[in-house]
Design an enzyme around this catalytic site. Sequence first.
Site, PDB file in Angstrom:
ATOM      1  N   SER A 137       0.871  -1.369  -0.003  1.00 36.69           N
ATOM      2  CA  SER A 137       0.162  -0.095  -0.056  1.00 36.69           C
ATOM      3  C   SER A 137       0.822   1.263  -0.125  1.00 36.69           C
ATOM      4  CB  SER A 137      -0.951   0.093   1.135  1.00 36.69           C
ATOM      5  OG  SER A 137      -2.176  -0.895   0.977  1.00 36.69           O
ATOM      6  N   LYS A 158       0.680   3.462  -2.892  1.00 36.98           N
ATOM      7  CA  LYS A 158      -0.492   4.267  -3.331  1.00 36.98           C
ATOM      8  C   LYS A 158      -0.263   5.699  -3.291  1.00 36.98           C
ATOM      9  CE  LYS A 158      -3.843   0.834  -1.180  1.00 36.98           C
ATOM     10  NZ  LYS A 158      -4.459   0.737   0.058  1.00 36.98           N
ATOM     11  N   TYR A 200      -2.434  -3.772 -10.748  1.00 38.33           N
ATOM     12  CA  TYR A 200      -2.377  -3.235  -9.017  1.00 38.33           C
ATOM     13  C   TYR A 200      -1.711  -4.166  -8.467  1.00 38.33           C
ATOM     14  CZ  TYR A 200      -3.522  -1.683  -4.558  1.00 38.33           C
ATOM     15  OH  TYR A 200      -3.716  -1.287  -3.362  1.00 38.33           O
ATOM     16  N   TYR A 240      -5.697   4.895   7.346  1.00 35.48           N
ATOM     17  CA  TYR A 240      -6.865   4.138   7.431  1.00 35.48           C
ATOM     18  C   TYR A 240      -7.818   4.839   9.034  1.00 35.48           C
ATOM     19  CZ  TYR A 240      -4.377   1.131   4.311  1.00 35.48           C
ATOM     20  OH  TYR A 240      -3.584   0.534   3.522  1.00 35.48           O
ATOM     21  N   VAL A 264       0.847  -3.559   4.391  1.00 31.39           N
ATOM     22  CA  VAL A 264       0.586  -4.794   4.932  1.00 31.39           C
ATOM     23  C   VAL A 264       1.952  -5.563   5.146  1.00 31.39           C
ATOM     24  CG1 VAL A 264       0.053  -6.163   3.134  1.00 31.39           C
ATOM     25  CG2 VAL A 264      -1.130  -6.495   5.369  1.00 31.39           C
TER      26      VAL A 264
END
Lengths: 424, 424, 424, 424
Positions: free
Chosen positions: D64, D67, D184, D236, D254
């Site tokens: 992530s 991103k 992705y 988050y 993660v």
Amino acid sequence: MRSPLQDFLDEVLDSVYPVTAGSVADYIPELARVDPDRLAVALTTVEGAEYAAGDTGAAFTIQSISKPFVYALAIADRGLDAVLEKVDVEPSGEAFNELSLEQDSGRPLNPMINAGALVVHTMVPGGFDRILAGLSAFAGRPLAVDEAVCRSEAATAFRNRALANMLRGHGTIGGEPRDVVDGYTRQCAVRVTTHDLAMMASTLANGGIHPLTEEQVVAPDVVRQVLSVMTTCGMYDMAGDWVSTVGIPAKSAVSGGIIGVLPGQLGLAAFSPRLDEHGSSVRGVALCRQLSDRLGLHLMDAPQPARSTIRRAHTVRHVAGEDAAVFALHGAIQFAGAERLVRDLAAADPDTVEVVLDLTRVHSVNEIAERLVRQTLTSLVAAGHRVTVVDPDRLLELADGPGLHVTGSLAEVVATPGQGERGS
Amino acid sequence: MRSPLQDFLDEVLDSVYPVTAGSVADYIPELARVDPDRLAVALTTVEGAEYAAGDTGAAFTIQSISKPFVYALAIADRGLDAVLEKVDVEPSGEAFNELSLEQDSGRPLNPMINAGALVVHTMVPGGFDRILAGLSAFAGRPLAVDEAVCRSEAATAFRNRALANMLRGHGTIGGEPRDVVDGYTRQCAVRVTTHDLAMMASTLANGGIHPLTEEQVVAPDVVRQVLSVMTTCGMYDMAGDWVSTVGIPAKSAVSGGIIGVLPGQLGLAAFSPRLDEHGSSVRGVALCRQLSDRLGLHLMDAPQPARSTIRRAHTVRHVAGEDAAVFALHGAIQFAGAERLVRDLAAADPDTVEVVLDLTRVHSVNEIAERLVRQTLTSLVAAGHRVTVVDPDRLLELADGPGLHVTGSLAEVVATPGQGERGS
Amino acid sequence: MRSPLQDFLDEVLDSVYPVTAGSVADYIPELARVDPDRLAVALTTVEGAEYAAGDTGAAFTIQSISKPFVYALAIADRGLDAVLEKVDVEPSGEAFNELSLEQDSGRPLNPMINAGALVVHTMVPGGFDRILAGLSAFAGRPLAVDEAVCRSEAATAFRNRALANMLRGHGTIGGEPRDVVDGYTRQCAVRVTTHDLAMMASTLANGGIHPLTEEQVVAPDVVRQVLSVMTTCGMYDMAGDWVSTVGIPAKSAVSGGIIGVLPGQLGLAAFSPRLDEHGSSVRGVALCRQLSDRLGLHLMDAPQPARSTIRRAHTVRHVAGEDAAVFALHGAIQFAGAERLVRDLAAADPDTVEVVLDLTRVHSVNEIAERLVRQTLTSLVAAGHRVTVVDPDRLLELADGPGLHVTGSLAEVVATPGQGERGS
Amino acid sequence: MRSPLQDFLDEVLDSVYPVTAGSVADYIPELARVDPDRLAVALTTVEGAEYAAGDTGAAFTIQSISKPFVYALAIADRGLDAVLEKVDVEPSGEAFNELSLEQDSGRPLNPMINAGALVVHTMVPGGFDRILAGLSAFAGRPLAVDEAVCRSEAATAFRNRALANMLRGHGTIGGEPRDVVDGYTRQCAVRVTTHDLAMMASTLANGGIHPLTEEQVVAPDVVRQVLSVMTTCGMYDMAGDWVSTVGIPAKSAVSGGIIGVLPGQLGLAAFSPRLDEHGSSVRGVALCRQLSDRLGLHLMDAPQPARSTIRRAHTVRHVAGEDAAVFALHGAIQFAGAERLVRDLAAADPDTVEVVLDLTRVHSVNEIAERLVRQTLTSLVAAGHRVTVVDPDRLLELADGPGLHVTGSLAEVVATPGQGERGS
């Protein structure tokens, strides 16, 4: 003689015909091509008598109306517990294509939303062949897939693929999600007519037995579960409104079809392609409301079986010479009827020694009724009565004993027909 | 003679007695003080026959079970549309004390959650006196408020005051929110017994008429609405499970009471203070499940009125000399019965000119049935039959005309009793 | 000389003046009576210099802008942990008057929504007097309550009463909910001007010290918490958009006020009564966007302190006769500046024995910087350098030791000013 | 000389080493195989100086953390408006793999949740090659894909496939959803080290310019947008807590990585595979908290650039014979510095005709600062001053005019160095 019911249906159909609200589902060209003015309604009793009006022979794809039937097949084949473990039965208050998985568990809230229907689809052993055979058994004729619609939907079933992948991620389903969606899309693309749907609904109304083929497609307890879920979840986010105003278990489809089931009485179906904001047929819903209202089909409009089960309670001259009190029942004896009988028997004149229970016209006795009747007979004998049970079909499985005689014909015990029936 | 139903209830009660799961509501001391082992069940038919076991005379506060009855009173007094404008009928999938207002509108999702019940409380003209009188009418005896519980709850009803203020902010209710909560708290603090609740439920089952006082407390269409809402919203977030496994409209209360209504048949009530996570009585729910299961009360377990309405269809010798085909009905004639009759009549032997329709045992004919029967009679006459209607209660309001004769007694038309009934 | 900043503000104000979108809050008449065309903007530096345009003296009620300040008072008086235990700091993505309590716990999601602000209000010891005194300290002048607005809001504060009752039901607050709402309403009714708000914002920008009164209203760590929460929760459901486009901690109020705080630099305030759908001033938001954009105030527009902390690094002739390497710093030395210094020192010419660290222009050294500098000095001495620290304010609290000399004036160590500064 | 920062990092690393809470992501075997004790931290200044401790060379997949960088590439290539049209910037308060699409529109709430990242992935023209090249440019070295992880994730990426299908159903993305997920997944499988991540973070901190390669990977306004979104959405459902306690824009993955960016100062990265319930590295979060706290990196801990921009304001003897007031600035002149200068200039002694503005040490002047300075100069001239601007880099693009002289060296205007600097 033309049935007045026919006239009634024509009239109801005419009354909704001018309604042009709503719009045809257009997410695939094959659905959008339908004539939006198509309109049909059919009503089929549990004895198979059909009353219909409009284009009841026009074919369309079954879509979401397949859900309750495939749910029935899955329960029949896998058992209720196995199915409940994967799919809950709570109303979601949401639209048909929403996720509505229980937090964490990945268990869809009910089998009438797509997430639940996808899971249920995977639970029918034998796959699509079994599903098609099952739907055909409900309809009483071989059904087939509309390959053009199936292909078209399969190509654009992104939301269902999303759901299937989500379910696969939770482990609720196994295998390749795309295959599950393809199978489910095929299930939804089965072609039916309004006539078929009414017959399928009637099979549910008739405890799972097709009224004409007399095939027991699924057992009564499966039907009970299916109708319960249709009651709370069949109409998506208009569940409460539907139960209040129509009051019969129902299911609608994006193709414009809608079915309703009045247990023990009839199945009904309507078809009109233009949909409301809930994804249900505008005129189909209007037809159902009118039928429920004008035919008095609302489940909460109390029928009064308790008052009508005791067919006769009168006095006859017994072959043994004395007066005998005869209690004649008819129909299906369930709790309410048994309770009434027990009360009447308990109130029977103690001086009338001979008591006759006539079950000639009874076609079934459920467990609680049997228990109540047996215990009452024992009490009567204990109180000094002599009891004769006329039970040609051996519904109670009684044997002769002290004070109790079982026979197959009322004629054997009646000397002369009595007068003075005491009413019911 | 002791009713075997009594034995059955004792047995059911004994089977759940050992269950000690759940805990008594303790948010106010007055509720927490209750003996957690109290247990009672009562079942009252629409004819007023009661079967009971356990502490059916023990009093407790009605709490949320007041909701459906006060909803009935509000509809009766203000009309369904006025009530629907303020409170919707959709299941919320939430616990009893949640907000669950529709986005923006401030309209509670249904009258069975507190937000909706608060609004409904304000809609009964005459205020608490009318509410108490109405609840008493449902019970058939004067009820009273438990002032200690009322005071205690009023002092700590913060969540309800929150709801009332929120509703007031939306303009859904007027006046001072605190007063509304105090009134509603008073409504919830009305003392009842399990006996009372079963009688109140039975009044609903009986179309709004108290089985013993015979007072029409609310009209049948009000009852229909109330039972519909109980079906989808009565058991909060276990609605789907309840309909599947019990299958009768119900309502539970935090005091441990629970009622169920089987339209046209019976009302039932149970009482046991220990609650499950949904706020419903653990043993009360267990009792309801057993009663539904073992007494066959599930609404989706099809009774089969269609098969039992035609009481007799046989041939007699008509006073006019010819054979006459006699169609004898009984009970309440609704759609299914009428449909069957119409079908039988349509299939009658065209050579049998005399047709007799015997309504002696019929106690009601609803609108659609009347319409179907009238039209069929017209068709029969048109087809050359001579029709006699035996209608002592003038249910059909027919007048003599060409080919049609109305009479009050079958005896007038029968020369000799016929043989060879043709079955039903 | 008129400041060009003044012209700039006039220009910005003129550019938004014609905007008439949005509508004045009208839930109470007192708010609705405001002149919707009122418009003001003020910008106050941490040194107390104010630039203003429009009706900066017009008074209005502070409303939700009181929230961050009272949050600061509560933390100051009760400690951060005690406040966090009752109110979380997560964005709610919801409007200002929503419940947004954490599931079960009754803990409001953050102190910028009403639920959180009500709890925070109860956590300031000393009640409203302390709150009013605290707000006045932030403003630097005695503030007062607008009694008419207060009365009017108190009479109709149904939603806040709902929230307070809900919080009381959860036990998050104690006492009588109505009293809490009355106190909070009073807090919201404190009258301020745009000038006041800019000064209050500047006090936050200045680490809690009022720029003019120089009162330390709250400690810097309290300010840090308040600004953090304003960043993520201050603008309700437009948090992400606000941070992206304006990029400074802010808070808006239904009365049309809005404040922004650029830590270490300035506070700003705007006032215009017409609100957008989020409840924030339409022209106020537009003013903030323009100021941020055109003045380069966005927090993510990197200033470059690392490049500018080393004021001088040059060589001088040491009084001891040799060349000395002088490292002159200025401003507030934090991590980045210290890191740069350490790096430069480490790269110093090992042959230049004399090293001078000149802190004359430094006004503060934070903990990490002090640690880094001390350790570096130790290493230099260990490597054979002779180190002189010019530290007139004794910021480093060093003592003379082997190889290390602390002095108060550069003049003491410099024989003649050196030439050839080595860069920046 | 070993940097004390190095010791500091070692110390911080040691303090969190014993923490064993959390568990390694195990949804694919390749991730589960990682050594859970791995631990690394690196801190890289905008000048490219790196301080590191632990296994900073250990490679893992970026997951992530890709991103924000791909979001930057998409904005750079397609423009901010085009990207905002597809993906909003609001915090979702939800976990990373939730849907969080805006009602109806199918627009993901932000680019840091998977739904948004999938959309952003499709918006980079040039597809994966461009993405890999872009990530490599941020890192300053060629990165490569971990094919084993990529294959393994691709095989089980059911949730992302669900999201992609949902987005495809909404039309938010085009093409075949499976392909988008594969791309992705590939983006997430790019291998990086902690060193790489710190360098990538530093590139963001440095306004998009890699500190060592000096490549301008993306423009400063792109960086501003990316950092803004990281601030509110990067962590988050712990966004509020993170901003309060750490206070720097961040992103976790993660795989156990986490980055933080302090604009204009530094980038930091940590790596430890065991994750907390939010899916962020337990020890990584602890490291970030310590670094922020002990290094004083919190964005709301006010630096004080306003006080440090005016480098010198003193009086010199002008070549023309009179005293001249010299205002020397340094660093990047933004609003706060310009405001201070303008204020000082306005307060300059009107009798000192010669005013010198020395920009020798200034490396940039932003738009608003330039405007303010220009206007102030004009005012000074109008007030009768003679102004000399020493601007060797021609930052202000001024031309000589009446009363205004622009020169490249202070030496040209100073007769003899003045005494008595007036402080700053």
